[in-house]
Design an enzyme around this catalytic site. Sequence first.
Site, short mmCIF file in Angstrom:
data_model
loop_
_atom_site.label_atom_id
_atom_site.label_comp_id
_atom_site.label_asym_id
_atom_site.label_seq_id
_atom_site.Cartn_x
_atom_site.Cartn_y
_atom_site.Cartn_z
N HIS A 51 0.83 -1.21 0.00
CA HIS A 51 0.00 0.00 0.00
C HIS A 51 0.87 1.26 0.00
O HIS A 51 0.57 2.23 -0.71
CB HIS A 51 -0.91 0.00 1.23
N ASP B 191 -5.51 6.16 2.37
CA ASP B 191 -5.72 4.78 1.96
C ASP B 191 -7.16 4.39 2.28
O ASP B 191 -7.75 4.88 3.24
CB ASP B 191 -4.75 3.86 2.70
N ASN C 20 -1.21 -5.40 -7.30
CA ASN C 20 0.08 -4.90 -7.77
C ASN C 20 0.75 -5.91 -8.69
O ASN C 20 1.33 -5.55 -9.72
CB ASN C 20 1.00 -4.57 -6.59
#
Length: 512
Positions: free
Chosen positions: A16, A118, A376
């Site tokens: 993150h 976030d 990712n």
Amino acid sequence: MAYPTVVLIPLCVPGHLTSMLEAGKRLLATSRCPMSLTVLVTQMTMSANLMSDVADIIRREAADSAFDIRFVHLPAVELPTAADGLEDFMMRFIQLHDTYVKEAVSGISSPVAAVVIDYFCTTLLDVTRELALPVYVYLTSGASMLALLLRLPALDEEIAGDFEAMGEAAAVDLPGMPPVPARLMPTPIMTKNANFTWLVYHGNRFMEAAGIIVNTVAELEQSILAAIADGLCVPGRRAPTVYPIGPVVMPVNKQPAAGGDGEQLQHECVRWLDAQPPASVVLLCFGSMGGSFPSPQVREIADALEHSGHRFLWVLRGPIPADSKYPTDADLDELLPEGFLERTKGRGLVWPKWAPQKDILASPAVGGFVTHCGWNSILESLWHGVPLVPWPLFAEQHLNAFELVSVMGVAVAMKVDRKRGNLVEAAELERVVRSLMGGSEEEGRKAREKATEAKDLCRKAVADGGSSAASLQELAREIGEHREHQGRTEATPPLPQQVRYAAATLGAARHG
């Protein structure tokens, strides 16, 4: 006069943090007026390895970044002890920082242009409201997860029981996607416990933000983004403003040699790949917290790779200690079947430690990727045009796996027995490896073609004039307007211009 700053509040775990930092740097590079970044760092001390990795990321950015980035370390808090699962733990942990976040943001000497949080940090929306600051949510997952989170409050009312009790044939209506089997819902959503309640909370609070920044490519998730823009995920409410700015992928690592002569060092795995033919190697890698399997599963993988006949690079890790989230280095002699390394010598490499996945995927020798489906990892693979085999393990990875096969078409589906700890049998893994790596099966051929197309879409999106570049420019403009009208107190911009942009882009794509 100090430049305005954008405050980033990440979830301080590597996947993150690195993604939000890279997105923040792209925002600064896009903005027409000079800005800086201020990053608030929480001391998530539940894992020494985790904090060490976070510290390494911060150290590299502070030393090497060409941008003005300041890191503010918040005071340590006592960790929650009565949490009901990982999501509940993280949310309680973030909540404990409300006062510290308010003090830190209030104490910044530069004018604050905006705050980016976030998506796990939505409790901090109360703090930003008190400070009368525009706040954006950053989603490290794709648009499918955003659609689900936005839809979840309504789904909670529509579905009385747990998703895991709905049966094998039951499906969930997720706008922009084919019916999603209920058994493939993200792990914390399967049961209506505290973790589920927090995700419903996120879905509701997203609507208060000035916008939602998503690490995705509009052309890869066209139908889902269009459904969000049309308000189908939040019936009866105004569609949220969405900024698809991906793929946010990290650059390939290149380190100077110890001799200082300018030569670039390569990881041993990359050096091994350099000696292999193009698109001949299948990579098996499961993220920084994955790759650790029980002995029976290791034997199934080894049997599949040995009998497939294909070259392979397998990142195999050891057990995860009770006091850590990270696997240990593997003892290959203990884990692998006797004689396996000798029988596959020359066409296979088993790597027992952490491996630089993004560097490996950049190698022309890699022709396929067996992955846990972290977002990712998916974007890194598609950036290089590498087709995938999904082996989801936890979080939203089962939903990602479904999307890769049923929406994007860039992956070959594999039977993963979720009820048996995500078990994959040797015959099934051997089948998909053969299909992915050049077999005559239609699904393998389609996945390879679609992955090549996805590579082109990803690179066009972030180039000048691309959809993600335009979305980032719109975000920078919007933040600049917030700065000019800092006295404004609305939680959301009065006109969702990015929704109009996304709808226009997607409409043109449909009719083009």
